[in-house]
Design an enzyme around this catalytic site. Sequence first.
Site, PDB file in Angstrom:
ATOM      1  N   LYS A 166      30.955  30.611  69.625  1.00 48.73           N
ATOM      2  CA  LYS A 166      31.644  30.973  70.865  1.00 48.73           C
ATOM      3  C   LYS A 166      31.595  32.470  71.135  1.00 48.73           C
ATOM      4  O   LYS A 166      31.544  32.891  72.294  1.00 48.73           O
ATOM      5  CB  LYS A 166      33.097  30.492  70.837  1.00 48.73           C
ATOM      6  N   LYS A 187      25.533  16.021  73.851  1.00 45.10           N
ATOM      7  CA  LYS A 187      26.783  15.274  73.852  1.00 45.10           C
ATOM      8  C   LYS A 187      27.288  15.050  75.276  1.00 45.10           C
ATOM      9  O   LYS A 187      27.127  15.928  76.119  1.00 45.10           O
ATOM     10  CB  LYS A 187      27.867  16.079  73.103  1.00 45.10           C
ATOM     11  N   LYS A 242      32.345  17.361  79.498  1.00 44.98           N
ATOM     12  CA  LYS A 242      32.880  17.706  80.813  1.00 44.98           C
ATOM     13  C   LYS A 242      32.257  18.986  81.330  1.00 44.98           C
ATOM     14  O   LYS A 242      32.343  19.285  82.511  1.00 44.98           O
ATOM     15  CB  LYS A 242      34.391  17.857  80.741  1.00 44.98           C
TER      16      LYS A 242
END
Length: 342
Positions: free
Chosen positions: A115, A201, A204
């Site tokens: 991240k 994957k 959203k």
Amino acid sequence: MIVVSGIQPTGKPHLGNYLGAIRNYVKLQDEAHANGGQCLIFLADLHALSMPHDPADLHASTLEMVATLVACGLDPAKCVLFNQAQVPQHAELQWLLTGTARMGWLNRMTQWKDKAGKNREGQSVALFTYPVLQAADVLIYQATHVPVGEDQKQHLELARDIAQKFNNDFANEDAPVFTLPEPYIPEEAARIMSLRDGSRKMSKSEPSDMSRINLTDDADTMAQKIKKAKTDPEPLPSEVAGLAERPEALNLVSIYAALAETTPDAVLAEFGGEGFGKFKPAMADLCVAKLGPIRDRFVELKEDREALDAILARGALQARELATPTLDSAYQALGLVRGRPA
Ligand code: TRP
């Protein structure tokens, strides 16, 4: 058996969340309930502060996720369902544990490295200490089973390291403050991939809504997305081994198997030799049959702000009570003076 897990309250819940995590919570809730254990599932809203976020969105998606969890079968009478922000003990214990967690341990966390990327200096401190809050989340309840995805295993190992070091440094050998939690990664927890790309994957954050089935989609939308899902021209094989080089086909068969609560091989025993023209409509029917009732409950509950607030208030009350003894032991073990209770 003390089951504890957290779920991020972000965005619209989709089929991947349901089959990968939520359905598994429901099973564990029932198991813990039947065995006189305890199951605590919470919305990790405090963790949301580690990344840039919009307060109004966080608020809305927290409530939306509670509605989702209940619609999917989490029962506030059988499990403790709450959000971290209403149980300040999580944040308190986190601070106590930052004295035990080492910089080097956190520096090795792959989620932090992924991240933060090249811009570590620009990240929030919360992104770095995220795994310490996660450790507090489970250690505070003496969790034994922590259902998580493969990607959270490293954070659980860190929680064990923190618990071990804390016990070593501050507790008597015969009276440890923390239980070492075990990650619980069920084999059958389906890894659901994008309908447009079998190597990614279902998520959203994927720009195309056609890549995922949302739990809020109506029957026509679900059928449409399945019809348009990427596949190949070959018919289905009669065994899973035949899908090795066909990620999109494998994904659809896996979704079908997970929804039907059977194995991919059993699905192929039925559909082997058939093309997608036959398989997809059957899959759409199954999706609508399994997810339709969840959507209906969700839609109803989402509008019932009073009911949602009541569920969270009740869960938080139970959680605060369950958290208190361990937090008290941790303060005491560290030599922190808190006076005597009146
Ligand atoms: N980090 C987890 C995730 O991204 C969410 C989480 C927060 C969690 N606290 C937890 C999971 C405690 C298990 C236990 O999915």
